[in-house]
Design a protein around this motif. Structure first.
Motif, PDB file in Angstrom:
ATOM      1  N   PHE A 467      12.340  -5.781  18.240  1.00  0.00           N
ATOM      2  CA  PHE A 467      12.659  -6.392  16.960  1.00  0.00           C
ATOM      3  C   PHE A 467      11.558  -7.346  16.507  1.00  0.00           C
ATOM      4  N   LEU A 468      10.928  -8.035  17.475  1.00  0.00           N
ATOM      5  CA  LEU A 468       9.877  -8.979  17.125  1.00  0.00           C
ATOM      6  C   LEU A 468       8.637  -8.281  16.580  1.00  0.00           C
ATOM      7  N   VAL A 469       8.300  -7.114  17.126  1.00  0.00           N
ATOM      8  CA  VAL A 469       7.097  -6.407  16.684  1.00  0.00           C
ATOM      9  C   VAL A 469       7.408  -5.371  15.608  1.00  0.00           C
ATOM     10  N   LEU A 470       8.689  -5.234  15.244  1.00  0.00           N
ATOM     11  CA  LEU A 470       9.072  -4.186  14.305  1.00  0.00           C
ATOM     12  C   LEU A 470       8.417  -4.365  12.946  1.00  0.00           C
ATOM     13  N   ARG A 471       8.417  -5.583  12.434  1.00  0.00           N
ATOM     14  CA  ARG A 471       7.816  -5.810  11.113  1.00  0.00           C
ATOM     15  C   ARG A 471       6.333  -5.462  11.127  1.00  0.00           C
ATOM     16  N   LEU A 472       5.643  -5.839  12.206  1.00  0.00           N
ATOM     17  CA  LEU A 472       4.219  -5.525  12.299  1.00  0.00           C
ATOM     18  C   LEU A 472       4.002  -4.017  12.343  1.00  0.00           C
ATOM     19  N   LEU A 473       4.823  -3.312  13.132  1.00  0.00           N
ATOM     20  CA  LEU A 473       4.678  -1.860  13.231  1.00  0.00           C
ATOM     21  C   LEU A 473       4.956  -1.175  11.895  1.00  0.00           C
ATOM     22  N   VAL A 474       5.970  -1.663  11.168  1.00  0.00           N
ATOM     23  CA  VAL A 474       6.283  -1.076   9.862  1.00  0.00           C
ATOM     24  C   VAL A 474       5.126  -1.276   8.893  1.00  0.00           C
ATOM     25  N   ARG A 475       4.552  -2.478   8.876  1.00  0.00           N
ATOM     26  CA  ARG A 475       3.438  -2.740   7.965  1.00  0.00           C
ATOM     27  C   ARG A 475       2.230  -1.889   8.304  1.00  0.00           C
ATOM     28  N   VAL A 476       1.927  -1.772   9.599  1.00  0.00           N
ATOM     29  CA  VAL A 476       0.790  -0.954  10.011  1.00  0.00           C
ATOM     30  C   VAL A 476       1.027   0.507   9.664  1.00  0.00           C
ATOM     31  N   GLY A 477       2.268   0.992   9.913  1.00  0.00           N
ATOM     32  CA  GLY A 477       2.589   2.381   9.613  1.00  0.00           C
ATOM     33  C   GLY A 477       2.485   2.693   8.131  1.00  0.00           C
ATOM     34  N   LEU A 478       3.003   1.796   7.284  1.00  0.00           N
ATOM     35  CA  LEU A 478       2.913   2.016   5.840  1.00  0.00           C
ATOM     36  C   LEU A 478       1.465   1.964   5.359  1.00  0.00           C
ATOM     37  N   ALA A 479       0.687   1.057   5.941  1.00  0.00           N
ATOM     38  CA  ALA A 479      -0.725   0.975   5.547  1.00  0.00           C
ATOM     39  C   ALA A 479      -1.468   2.259   5.912  1.00  0.00           C
ATOM     40  N   LEU A 480      -1.197   2.801   7.094  1.00  0.00           N
ATOM     41  CA  LEU A 480      -1.846   4.051   7.498  1.00  0.00           C
ATOM     42  C   LEU A 480      -1.424   5.210   6.608  1.00  0.00           C
ATOM     43  N   LEU A 481      -0.138   5.278   6.275  1.00  0.00           N
ATOM     44  CA  LEU A 481       0.331   6.357   5.397  1.00  0.00           C
ATOM     45  C   LEU A 481      -0.313   6.275   4.016  1.00  0.00           C
ATOM     46  N   ARG A 482      -0.414   5.062   3.470  1.00  0.00           N
ATOM     47  CA  ARG A 482      -1.067   4.912   2.166  1.00  0.00           C
ATOM     48  C   ARG A 482      -2.546   5.272   2.254  1.00  0.00           C
ATOM     49  N   LEU A 483      -3.179   4.902   3.378  1.00  0.00           N
ATOM     50  CA  LEU A 483      -4.602   5.190   3.528  1.00  0.00           C
ATOM     51  C   LEU A 483      -4.857   6.689   3.638  1.00  0.00           C
ATOM     52  N   ILE A 484      -3.927   7.406   4.297  1.00  0.00           N
ATOM     53  CA  ILE A 484      -4.121   8.842   4.512  1.00  0.00           C
ATOM     54  C   ILE A 484      -3.739   9.643   3.274  1.00  0.00           C
ATOM     55  N   PHE A 485      -2.557   9.360   2.708  1.00  0.00           N
ATOM     56  CA  PHE A 485      -2.029  10.216   1.647  1.00  0.00           C
ATOM     57  C   PHE A 485      -2.295   9.673   0.245  1.00  0.00           C
ATOM     58  N   CYS A 486      -2.370   8.364   0.067  1.00  0.00           N
ATOM     59  CA  CYS A 486      -2.575   7.781  -1.266  1.00  0.00           C
ATOM     60  C   CYS A 486      -3.645   6.696  -1.197  1.00  0.00           C
ATOM     61  N   PRO A 487      -4.877   7.070  -0.926  1.00  0.00           N
ATOM     62  CA  PRO A 487      -5.907   6.021  -0.752  1.00  0.00           C
ATOM     63  C   PRO A 487      -6.199   5.245  -2.025  1.00  0.00           C
ATOM     64  N   ASP A 488      -5.985   5.863  -3.199  1.00  0.00           N
ATOM     65  CA  ASP A 488      -6.294   5.182  -4.458  1.00  0.00           C
ATOM     66  C   ASP A 488      -5.079   4.527  -5.094  1.00  0.00           C
ATOM     67  N   ARG A 489      -3.919   4.642  -4.475  1.00  0.00           N
ATOM     68  CA  ARG A 489      -2.681   4.102  -5.051  1.00  0.00           C
ATOM     69  C   ARG A 489      -2.580   2.606  -4.746  1.00  0.00           C
ATOM     70  N   PRO A 490      -2.181   1.789  -5.712  1.00  0.00           N
ATOM     71  CA  PRO A 490      -2.035   0.345  -5.437  1.00  0.00           C
ATOM     72  C   PRO A 490      -0.910   0.080  -4.460  1.00  0.00           C
ATOM     73  N   ASP A 491      -0.986  -1.091  -3.822  1.00  0.00           N
ATOM     74  CA  ASP A 491       0.032  -1.480  -2.841  1.00  0.00           C
ATOM     75  C   ASP A 491       1.399  -1.562  -3.523  1.00  0.00           C
ATOM     76  N   LEU A 492       2.367  -0.797  -3.002  1.00  0.00           N
ATOM     77  CA  LEU A 492       3.709  -0.752  -3.586  1.00  0.00           C
ATOM     78  C   LEU A 492       4.366  -2.121  -3.556  1.00  0.00           C
ATOM     79  N   ARG A 493       4.106  -2.876  -2.507  1.00  0.00           N
ATOM     80  CA  ARG A 493       4.727  -4.192  -2.400  1.00  0.00           C
ATOM     81  C   ARG A 493       4.259  -5.110  -3.515  1.00  0.00           C
ATOM     82  N   THR A 494       2.971  -5.002  -3.880  1.00  0.00           N
ATOM     83  CA  THR A 494       2.449  -5.839  -4.954  1.00  0.00           C
ATOM     84  C   THR A 494       3.072  -5.453  -6.288  1.00  0.00           C
ATOM     85  N   VAL A 495       3.231  -4.147  -6.504  1.00  0.00           N
ATOM     86  CA  VAL A 495       3.844  -3.684  -7.749  1.00  0.00           C
ATOM     87  C   VAL A 495       5.281  -4.173  -7.858  1.00  0.00           C
ATOM     88  N   VAL A 496       6.011  -4.114  -6.740  1.00  0.00           N
ATOM     89  CA  VAL A 496       7.414  -4.531  -6.753  1.00  0.00           C
ATOM     90  C   VAL A 496       7.536  -6.017  -7.007  1.00  0.00           C
TER      91      VAL A 496
END
Length: 511
Positions: A467-496
């Motif tokens: 549970f302590l490392v879960l937030r870090l793992l989620v952020r890293v996983g989302l960053a990798l997915l955006r880097l691989i599949f949507c490299p030019d897409r703005p950060d969804l969190r910033t848009v929200v």
């Protein structure tokens, strides 16, 4: 001067109207409360919630204290004994929570109490506290109808007492909420509420009669009680399709209906759930205090008076306790995180929460089983599997609450955890962690020939680290997915963060 005089006159009239409005809004209850000794129902509700959560939880004790001998196959015992007890426990737990939900609805109508109402409520609570005894009879003698008759009799008397509460409250309207006080249709409301309250006692009456014919049929009727709101809504839908829409009420019935999507008191749902979690954690330490304090004569004879050596024998029990407590505490932590973001709890969410709490109440059984059998035995593996099943369902129903809330996310969830919100993925990961851990552990016990309870409880203790490392793992996983599949897409969190209202609702994505 004229303008000032006119302004003073207008201001004076405005103040008079405000005072009159305030007096009208509070006079029915406050004046009568001061004269008649009435008071707010908050403390009575807190006491009732605590009592009902205790009663619902301690019904696991007859199941948890079922003794299985070392030379007896656990699988056979589960099929012949535990399965029956667990099924009856789940049914009675759910019926007690149905009574608790009815209590919620009743005291959304009655907002003030006097001595008479308090005593009637205590009589109702007294009968509810007797239900665990009837459950013990039903679980120990499943083929004997006496336990069923006692259980149904208690529920019927509870229904009669609740009806008396309704009749008494409507005879003194200042005890009711303001919506009913100002309504011209109080008689209709009284009849409607009595009809809703008496449905469960009537079903129990038929169940008691059915037990004289075939006790299996009585259990079926008792199980129907749990899903009565949904059956009622289905029948109403069929009737409307057949003969058209029927207007049942002259006023709005939002405050006391029998529909699955009606809101429940979020505070009372949280209070009841917290009570169940706290009691389950307490039951674990009670077992330690009862079973794992060595006898002084044994310590003197076998360990030369050395208490430290004597306590080392109970090492597996201590490990089982800490592992089980960590599971209860973290399931509460997930539940707390979920309802922190829930703005309104529907009846369907309450039903799913009840199922989750029922399995949480089964954790003392898991604790008892996982330290009773010899190491590296088949019984030990099967005890771990039973524990994994209990933990899995306790967690999966929490996840189901969130999924149901997403379907009406604009009304039930905080914007941060809605689809597209910056906490949405993290909340999903947090809710899915325990079901995934339980499934992986279950399949490991099926694959590996040696998987001891010590390893299982050590895994339970290490889950907080996840549970302590879960937030870090989620952020890293989302960053990798955006880097691989949507490299030019703005950060969804910033848009929200810029505009929470522009997100796409979950409902539209599903459809």
């Amino acid at each position: 001067m004229g303008r000032n005089d006119d302004g003073d006159i207008i201001e004076h009239h405005v103040e008079e109207e405000m005072e009159k409005t305030e007096a009208r809004s509070r006079s029915p209850s406050d004046r009568e409360g001061a004269a008649g000794g009435t008071q707010s129902s908050h403390r009575l509700l807190a006491y009732s919630d605590a009592l009902l959560s205790i009663i619902a939880t301690v019904m696991i004790l007859p199941v948890a204290h079922t003794k299985v001998h070392d030379d007896e196959e656990l699988r056979e015992s589960v099929q012949l004994l535990l399965t029956t007890k667990i099924a009856v426990y789940l049914m009675t737990f759910l019926i007690v929570t149905v009574a608790w939900a009815a209590h919620i609805r009743l005291f959304q109508v009655i907002v003030r109490i006097d001595d008479c109402l308090a005593l009637l409520n205590l009589a109702c609570m007294m009968l509810i506290t007797f239900l665990p005894y009837t459950f013990s009879l039903m679980a120990t003698f499943p083929n004997n109808i006496l336990g069923i008759l006692l259980f149904c009799g208690c529920v019927m008397v509870i229904g009669v007492i609740q009806s008396l509460i309704v009749l008494y409250a409507f005879s003194r309207p200042f005890l009711l909420n303001e919506q009913i006080q100002i309504s011209e249709h109080q008689t209709f409301y009284r009849h409607h509420i009595l009809k809703v309250i008496m449905r469960v006692p009537i079903m129990c009456f038929f169940a008691s009669i059915a037990s004289l014919i075939a006790f299996q049929l009585s259990y079926v009727l008792l199980a129907i009680v749990i899903f009565l709101p949904y059956i009622s809504q289905c029948l109403k839908w069929c009737r409307n399709k057949a003969i058209g829409q029927v207007e049942e009420t002259p006023d709005s019935m939002l405050f006391y209906t029998y529909l699955p999507n009606e809101p429940l008191s979020k505070d009372r749902v949280e209070a009841f759930s917290d009570g169940v979690y706290a009691i389950v954690a307490t039951l674990l330490i009670l077992d330690i205090c009862e079973d794992n304090v060595p006898d002084p004569t044994v310590v003197e004879k076998e360990f030369g008076g050395n208490l430290v050596f004597a306590l080392q024998v109970y090492g597996p029990e201590y490990l089982a306790y800490f592992g089980s407590f960590a599971t209860v505490g973290l399931l509460w932590f997930v539940h707390h995180s979920l309802f922190l973001h829930v703005t309104k709890a529907t009846r369907l969410m309450g039903l799913l929460n009840t199922f989750s709490l029922a399995f949480v109440g089964g954790l003392p059984l898991a604790y008892q089983l996982t330290h009773e059998f010899p190491r590296n035995s088949q019984n030990e593996l099967e005890a771990i599997q039973i524990s994994c099943v209990i933990i899995f369902f306790a967690g999966i129903f929490q996840l189901a609450i969130w999924v149901v809330a997403l379907y009406s996310e604009q009304e039930t969830l905080h914007p941060y955890v809605r689809y597209g919100g910056r906490e949405h993925v993290f909340m999903l990961a947090k809710l899915a962690l325990y079901p995934c851990v339980a499934l992986v552990t279950f399949f490991l016990t099926c694959i590996l020939s040696k998987f001891s309870t010590s390893i299982f409880h050590l895994m339970e203790i290490t889950v907080p680290v996840a549970f302590l490392v879960l937030r870090l793992l989620v952020r890293v996983g989302l960053a990798l997915l955006r880097l691989i599949f949507c490299p030019d897409r703005p950060d969804l969190r910033t848009v929200v963060e810029e505009d929470d209202e522009t997100r796409v609702p979950f409902n539209t994505l599903v459809t």
